[in-house]
Design an enzyme around this catalytic site. Structure first.
Site, PDB file in Angstrom:
ATOM      1  CG  ASP A 182      17.114 -55.230 -11.534  1.00  0.00           C
ATOM      2  OD1 ASP A 182      18.319 -55.242 -11.868  1.00  0.00           O
ATOM      3  OD2 ASP A 182      16.740 -55.161 -10.347  1.00  0.00           O
TER       4      ASP A 182
ATOM      5  CG  ASN B 239      22.910 -48.116 -14.126  1.00  0.00           C
ATOM      6  OD1 ASN B 239      21.995 -48.255 -14.946  1.00  0.00           O
ATOM      7  ND2 ASN B 239      22.909 -48.757 -12.972  1.00  0.00           N
TER       8      ASN B 239
HETATM    9  C1  FPP Z   1      20.007 -54.085 -14.974  1.00  0.00           C
HETATM   10  O1  FPP Z   1      20.518 -55.332 -14.607  1.00  0.00           O
HETATM   11  C2  FPP Z   1      20.262 -53.784 -16.380  1.00  0.00           C
HETATM   12  C3  FPP Z   1      20.946 -52.700 -16.844  1.00  0.00           C
HETATM   13  C4  FPP Z   1      21.534 -51.683 -15.959  1.00  0.00           C
HETATM   14  C5  FPP Z   1      21.204 -52.501 -18.279  1.00  0.00           C
HETATM   15  C6  FPP Z   1      20.102 -52.862 -19.217  1.00  0.00           C
HETATM   16  C7  FPP Z   1      20.613 -52.785 -20.600  1.00  0.00           C
HETATM   17  C8  FPP Z   1      20.385 -53.688 -21.574  1.00  0.00           C
HETATM   18  C9  FPP Z   1      19.513 -54.872 -21.418  1.00  0.00           C
HETATM   19  C10 FPP Z   1      20.942 -53.430 -22.912  1.00  0.00           C
HETATM   20  C11 FPP Z   1      19.786 -53.098 -23.763  1.00  0.00           C
HETATM   21  C12 FPP Z   1      19.995 -52.268 -24.895  1.00  0.00           C
HETATM   22  C13 FPP Z   1      19.096 -51.337 -25.337  1.00  0.00           C
HETATM   23  C14 FPP Z   1      19.327 -50.679 -26.643  1.00  0.00           C
HETATM   24  C15 FPP Z   1      17.906 -50.893 -24.565  1.00  0.00           C
HETATM   25  P1  FPP Z   1      21.617 -55.403 -13.445  1.00  0.00           P
HETATM   26  O2  FPP Z   1      22.964 -55.302 -14.055  1.00  0.00           O
HETATM   27  O3  FPP Z   1      21.319 -54.370 -12.414  1.00  0.00           O
HETATM   28  O4  FPP Z   1      21.377 -56.844 -12.877  1.00  0.00           O
HETATM   29  P2  FPP Z   1      21.582 -57.333 -11.357  1.00  0.00           P
HETATM   30  O5  FPP Z   1      20.570 -56.568 -10.532  1.00  0.00           O
HETATM   31  O6  FPP Z   1      21.278 -58.793 -11.425  1.00  0.00           O
HETATM   32  O7  FPP Z   1      22.989 -57.035 -10.973  1.00  0.00           O
END
Ligand code: FPP
Length: 245
Positions: free
Chosen positions: A20, A68
């Site tokens: 996250d 998501n």
């Molecule tokens: C959460 O951060 C992250 C995600 C929903 C996506 C995670 C995906 C990746 C890191 C790509 C990885 C690729 C593979 C193959 C595993 P957020 O967007 O919720 O962050 P925020 O809470 O700061 O808004």
């Protein structure tokens, strides 16, 4: 806190991570959220390699939740494109490191190209034995539990099982997580203190570890800190300290 302090005979067999903070990381830098996701890939590489080097058997990463799908279409598309590109680009590294890829979640909702890339990588890495990297894609624990419930109800209706046969073990075996041991350690980055519908059944006795580090900044040293913290805890499973001694 260093890698050398980790007791290799007391490693968690399975670590699950809620990655996250990508969006906030990007915002801090005045960039679009997608920039955060792109930079999160480096952290995925670091923890996968870190876990494999130590001898952790399974690593489950929450890459895309059922919820998501409700994000802006542009971000969903960018995430799917990034997932396809990353899976394709990292297959050779998975092979080099002896890592088997697997996935949990609702396959029926994934775009065709994502699914075919995923299946290709799963097939290519299926004989690797050093570690299994499990991507939770279009996954939520409640979705999995509802599905398992439907499957069990159907079997009971068809007379394949008796009500008395419905127990923890049958539920374990019916969830999409059935191939792997339940995680002993769950990590969430970015300072949020929530589970967000991830592996609810499987973390009944997991140790939870929260860090304020944002996912794109997560490195092996952070993983070692989490494992050392886990090793400092007494896991009682409902018993008293005296009983354990
Ligand atoms: C959460 O951060 C992250 C995600 C929903 C996506 C995670 C995906 C990746 C890191 C790509 C990885 C690729 C593979 C193959 C595993 P957020 O967007 O919720 O962050 P925020 O809470 O700061 O808004």
């Amino acid at each position: 806190m260093s890698k050398e302090s980790i007791k290799l005979d007391r490693l968690p067999k399975h670590i699950a991570i809620i990655m996250d903070g990508n969006g906030r990381w990007a915002k801090e830098k005045g960039k679009f959220r997608v920039f955060g996701h792109q930079n999160g890939v480096k952290a995925v590489r670091e923890v996968s390699e870190g876990c494999a080097e130590l001898g952790v058997e399974c690593l489950t990463l929450y890459a895309f939740s059922t919820e998501n799908w409700n994000r802006p279409k542009m971000e969903v598309n960018a995430l799917m494109t990034l997932l396809v590109k990353t899976i394709k680009g990292e297959t050779a590294t998975l092979m080099k490191n002896g890592i088997k890829l697997d996935a949990i979640g609702d396959r029926s909702t994934l775009p065709k190209d994502c699914l075919s890339q995923l299946d290709e990588a799963i097939e290519a890495t299926k004989n690797n034995t050093r570690m299994t990297l499990i991507l939770a894609l279009s996954y939520s624990a409640k979705w999995d539990i509802v599905n398992a419930t439907k499957t069990i109800a159907e079997r009971a209706k068809n007379g394949e099982i008796e009500l008395e046969e419905i127990d923890e073990e049958l539920i374990n075996q019916t969830l999409t997580t059935h191939k792997y041991p339940h995680p002993e350690l769950m990590i969430r980055t970015s300072g949020e203190l929530r589970i967000s519908n991830f592996l609810l059944w499987e973390i009944a006795y997991s140790e939870l570890y929260f860090t304020t580090v944002l996912w794109p900044d997560y490195r092996k040293e952070h993983l070692y800190e989490a494992i050392l913290d886990y090793q400092s805890r007494e896991r009682r499973f409902g018993k008293t300290s005296e009983q354990l001694a």
